[in-house]
Motif scaffolding. Structure first.
Motif, mmCIF file in Angstrom:
data_model
loop_
_atom_site.group_PDB
_atom_site.id
_atom_site.type_symbol
_atom_site.label_atom_id
_atom_site.label_comp_id
_atom_site.label_asym_id
_atom_site.label_seq_id
_atom_site.Cartn_x
_atom_site.Cartn_y
_atom_site.Cartn_z
ATOM 1 N N UNK A 310 0.828 -1.213 0.000
ATOM 2 C CA UNK A 310 0.000 0.000 0.000
ATOM 3 C C UNK A 310 0.854 1.250 0.000
ATOM 4 N N UNK A 311 1.879 1.180 -0.860
ATOM 5 C CA UNK A 311 2.790 2.303 -1.012
ATOM 6 C C UNK A 311 2.935 2.648 -2.478
ATOM 7 N N UNK A 312 3.376 3.870 -2.721
ATOM 8 C CA UNK A 312 3.891 4.187 -4.037
ATOM 9 C C UNK A 312 5.059 5.150 -3.883
ATOM 10 N N UNK A 313 5.993 5.047 -4.817
ATOM 11 C CA UNK A 313 7.063 6.040 -4.910
ATOM 12 C C UNK A 313 6.748 6.886 -6.137
ATOM 13 N N UNK A 314 6.513 8.158 -5.921
ATOM 14 C CA UNK A 314 6.118 9.055 -7.002
ATOM 15 C C UNK A 314 7.155 10.152 -7.158
ATOM 16 N N UNK A 315 7.292 10.655 -8.373
ATOM 17 C CA UNK A 315 8.205 11.792 -8.553
ATOM 18 C C UNK A 315 7.384 13.075 -8.576
ATOM 19 N N UNK A 316 7.961 14.106 -7.973
ATOM 20 C CA UNK A 316 7.278 15.392 -7.835
ATOM 21 C C UNK A 316 8.024 16.438 -8.668
ATOM 22 N N UNK A 317 7.314 17.493 -9.064
ATOM 23 C CA UNK A 317 7.973 18.562 -9.830
ATOM 24 C C UNK A 317 8.738 19.510 -8.916
ATOM 25 N N UNK A 318 9.656 18.938 -8.138
ATOM 26 C CA UNK A 318 10.526 19.734 -7.261
ATOM 27 C C UNK A 318 11.934 19.167 -7.393
ATOM 28 N N UNK A 319 12.906 19.957 -6.988
ATOM 29 C CA UNK A 319 14.284 19.474 -7.120
ATOM 30 C C UNK A 319 14.666 18.622 -5.918
ATOM 31 N N UNK A 320 14.218 19.069 -4.745
ATOM 32 C CA UNK A 320 14.643 18.426 -3.503
ATOM 33 C C UNK A 320 13.396 18.069 -2.693
ATOM 34 N N UNK A 321 12.980 16.812 -2.821
ATOM 35 C CA UNK A 321 11.725 16.392 -2.191
ATOM 36 C C UNK A 321 11.810 16.468 -0.669
ATOM 37 N N UNK A 322 13.010 16.253 -0.102
ATOM 38 C CA UNK A 322 13.113 16.343 1.355
ATOM 39 C C UNK A 322 12.835 17.771 1.818
ATOM 40 N N UNK A 323 13.398 18.719 1.068
ATOM 41 C CA UNK A 323 13.142 20.113 1.419
ATOM 42 C C UNK A 323 11.643 20.405 1.308
ATOM 43 N N UNK A 324 11.028 19.883 0.261
ATOM 44 C CA UNK A 324 9.585 20.089 0.077
ATOM 45 C C UNK A 324 8.787 19.456 1.225
ATOM 46 N N UNK A 325 9.160 18.240 1.611
ATOM 47 C CA UNK A 325 8.452 17.563 2.711
ATOM 48 C C UNK A 325 8.578 18.352 4.019
ATOM 49 N N UNK A 326 9.782 18.859 4.261
ATOM 50 C CA UNK A 326 9.990 19.688 5.457
ATOM 51 C C UNK A 326 9.119 20.939 5.404
ATOM 52 N N UNK A 327 9.155 21.565 4.233
ATOM 53 C CA UNK A 327 8.417 22.816 4.051
ATOM 54 C C UNK A 327 6.911 22.584 4.277
ATOM 55 N N UNK A 328 6.415 21.461 3.819
ATOM 56 C CA UNK A 328 4.999 21.146 4.040
ATOM 57 C C UNK A 328 4.681 21.157 5.536
ATOM 58 N N UNK A 329 5.620 20.651 6.335
ATOM 59 C CA UNK A 329 5.366 20.548 7.774
ATOM 60 C C UNK A 329 5.590 21.879 8.493
ATOM 61 N N UNK A 330 6.546 22.665 7.988
ATOM 62 C CA UNK A 330 6.880 23.901 8.721
ATOM 63 C C UNK A 330 6.114 25.120 8.208
ATOM 64 N N UNK A 331 5.836 25.174 6.905
ATOM 65 C CA UNK A 331 5.300 26.409 6.320
ATOM 66 C C UNK A 331 3.919 26.279 5.687
ATOM 67 N N UNK A 332 3.664 25.131 5.081
ATOM 68 C CA UNK A 332 2.443 25.041 4.286
ATOM 69 C C UNK A 332 1.232 24.707 5.158
ATOM 70 N N UNK A 333 0.189 25.497 5.012
ATOM 71 C CA UNK A 333 -1.079 25.219 5.690
ATOM 72 C C UNK A 333 -2.199 25.523 4.712
ATOM 73 N N UNK A 334 -3.195 24.661 4.646
ATOM 74 C CA UNK A 334 -4.401 24.961 3.867
ATOM 75 C C UNK A 334 -5.577 24.687 4.785
ATOM 76 N N UNK A 335 -6.263 25.739 5.155
ATOM 77 C CA UNK A 335 -7.348 25.622 6.128
ATOM 78 C C UNK A 335 -6.866 24.857 7.382
ATOM 79 N N UNK A 336 -5.658 25.183 7.821
ATOM 80 C CA UNK A 336 -5.146 24.572 9.056
ATOM 81 C C UNK A 336 -4.717 23.130 8.901
ATOM 82 N N UNK A 337 -4.478 22.703 7.668
ATOM 83 C CA UNK A 337 -4.079 21.306 7.466
ATOM 84 C C UNK A 337 -2.831 21.224 6.591
ATOM 85 N N UNK A 338 -2.081 20.135 6.769
ATOM 86 C CA UNK A 338 -0.958 19.873 5.872
ATOM 87 C C UNK A 338 -0.751 18.367 5.771
#
Lengths: 386, 386
Positions: A310-338
């Motif tokens: 029940x997994x998938x490995x997907x590619x994202x349109x970003x250069x550094x997915x770890x940075x993106x994952x971190x950013x989702x947790x630290x900066x990104x909010x949509x209606x109080x969710x991430x």
């Protein structure tokens, strides 16, 4: 020791939650489906007065149930060929320690389950990787790719089938190719089959136990995902190789016994749960169909269609997915969710590979997965427009 | 890997039982006392639907309870200084792997808990032993004995206090001597204190956590014996050394999480069990007084008076105690009964030591212990008259 790519961002998720943000966890294969009621009932009706040590290889009654489970799969496995462990995790570590000496080499596919690397380091063995590619859905690379990394120190091939993290299911034909290399170079085949029940292409998964190379095979199994009871820590080592069995047992005696209560739950979970397993299977398949389709509709996101687990490995349109994952947790909010994903680079050994990939576990309800897709799409948009 | 001296004769015991023989188990520290009712009640009232992974360091609520337990002992330990493990066994292995590199040396006392050796081998570290002697009741040898085995590769001293297998309790003065060596040579002190509650000389056991050498100390603890719940596999690593804590945590993340159900039982067992602990203490003390006295009345048997835990190492009037233990299981029967002991040679590293000694755990009711004394006396007589 590397940090687990699945858990290393956990402090950031905790910090987000402390701010009142709702975090959707796609990072960890923690099924949300209920444990079989029979397993929980066994706990509620416990009559023991003393919660004592169990035998080092686990209760015979449990191993007999496991043996029956394998028989149903057409695999002739006796209770004496099964050793109960503290989850699949302990099963892998003990197998490494029993089959390989420090300095020996094991071949693994990348991307692969990150903790295999940790267990290899613990056992003092060297990991050689053969790379599978997102372009062909992470299929088994050609035999020549394996032969290229085989040395006199190579002692084993580790395979996860169906694969965590890619969801790829190795076909009967691919398993025969593996069998041939294992025979030719006299290797061990350590096959992690904990996702065996979760295959969505209509064919049963080809177990390493069916390849006719009994002396070479050690199967890692676990009830964690099968019955949604990851927390009870019940896995097993299955091997018909007596020397390997006996060596694993020596390590098992040192750690005394596998968890008693987990064994009670597992034993109650195995029989008479056909309907439960069918329902879980249908639910995961529906989630997969929905989620993978949705991922591929997000601009720039590419996910193969996983045939199992029940997994998938997907590619994202970003250069550094770890940075993106971190950013989702630290900066990104949509209606109080991430959302929280596992950066896939941690599942590769070769530096630089998988940098724009993430591993996602579709262990959430479809309505939550729908929300995750929305969050991911919006996060990518905002991240790339920062 | 050596076989566990505690469990290696198990097949012979099983064979005896298969013949209908009753076997009294003095070989293994499996308490017969009941688990606290509150622990069992927590299982019976479980309301969870999914038995999921817990955090890698264990539930905070459990670590808070442990912290409270230590506070009651006058030890200031925060929940962040505790990592929950799969029994004391895993705690020891992970501590070794975190504190020592392969090839490093650890000093242990002999006779010592046999599985320490197994864990050392697993971690690739070398064991140097300092011998304690039955003649002085297995007291701490002089400092010069430690200094004689210290090399530049020595990284740690492992102490078990109260000691398994000897029952010896290291005095505050002896612990200060250990502290001084640890400081002088900049070593880790790994102190296994799982028998802390079972001290019979009226003085509380001196914890390594009270020595004022926080950066050097890792304490191994476990609920197994304390609350008669060995099977739940809940132990812990306690350290104020942040680097050690964080390294242990990396290994913990690889194995995902400690047993969930065990944590539930442990958490319910800690508070409000003062009467329970008092009753257990009184029971073990009464057994000790009865059993050790009885042992010393058997011609040729010598047992020191252990001040803690529930073991003793006694010498027998035989040349080869392992042969005698085997013979008890294979040949000796008195009214259809026999007894099982652990040959003590397996608790020594130095070949030849302890050959005429056995380790016995007084974890049986007094009436059973009485029967064991009778069986032992008769077995010795018959064995020596063969």
């Amino acid at each position: 020791m590397p940090s687990s790519p699945i858990r290393k961002l956990a402090p950031l998720a905790q910090a987000a939650k402390a701010q009142g943000v709702k975090v959707y966890h796609l990072n960890i294969g923690q099924p949300d489906l209920p444990t079989p009621e029979k397993g929980l009932e066994a706990l509620r009706h416990i009559t023991r007065k003393t919660l004592e040590y169990s035998p080092s290889d686990g209760y015979l009654s449990l191993r007999e149930k496991f043996s029956g489970y394998y028989r149903q799969k057409g695999l002739d496995v006796s209770p004496e060929e099964i050793i109960v462990t503290a989850g699949g995790s302990e099963a892998i570590l003990l197998t490494f320690m029993a089959c390989l000496d420090p300095g020996d080499q094991v071949i693994m596919l990348e991307p692969g389950y990150a903790n295999y690397i940790s267990f290899s380091q613990t056992a003092g063995i060297e990991v050689c990787t053969v790379t599978s590619n997102i372009e062909d859905g992470f299929a088994l690379p050609g035999i020549e790719a394996f032969e290229k990394v085989i040395t006199p120190r190579t002692k084993a091939i580790l395979l996860c089938n169906p694969s965590n993290p890619t969801g790829y299911v190795y076909s009967a034909g691919e398993m025969e190719k593996i069998r041939d290399i294992v025979r030719k170079y006299d290797l061990f085949l350590v096959c992690d089959e904990v996702y065996r029940e979760f295959v969505y292409n209509g064919e049963p998964c080809t177990s390493a136990l069916s390849l006719g190379i009994d002396e070479h095979v050690v199967v890692i199994d676990s009830v964690s995902k099968r019955y949604s009871e990851c927390g009870i820590r019940i896995g097993m080592v299955v091997t018909r190789n007596k020397a390997v069995h006996d060596t694993v047992m020596k390590f098992c005696q040192a750690r005394l016994s596998p968890p008693l209560l987990g064994q009670i739950v597992a034993e109650a979970s195995i029989e008479g749960v056909e309907d439960y397993l069918k329902a879980c299977h249908a639910e995961y398949k529906a989630r997969r169909d929905f989620f993978i389709d949705g991922l591929n509709r997000i601009p720039g996101v590419v996910s193969p269609m996983p045939q199992g687990a029940f997994y998938t490995v997907a590619s994202l349109p970003v250069e550094d997915a770890e940075d993106f994952c971190r950013w989702c947790l630290t900066d990104f909010r949509l209606d109080g969710e991430t959302l929280m994903m596992a950066p896939a680079a941690g599942f590769y050994s070769t530096p630089g590979l998988g940098k724009n990939q993430v591993r996602m576990a579709y262990v959430l309800k479809i309505e939550d997965l729908r929300r995750c897709l929305r969050l991911l799409e919006e996060a990518l948009k905002q991240y790339n427009n920062r």
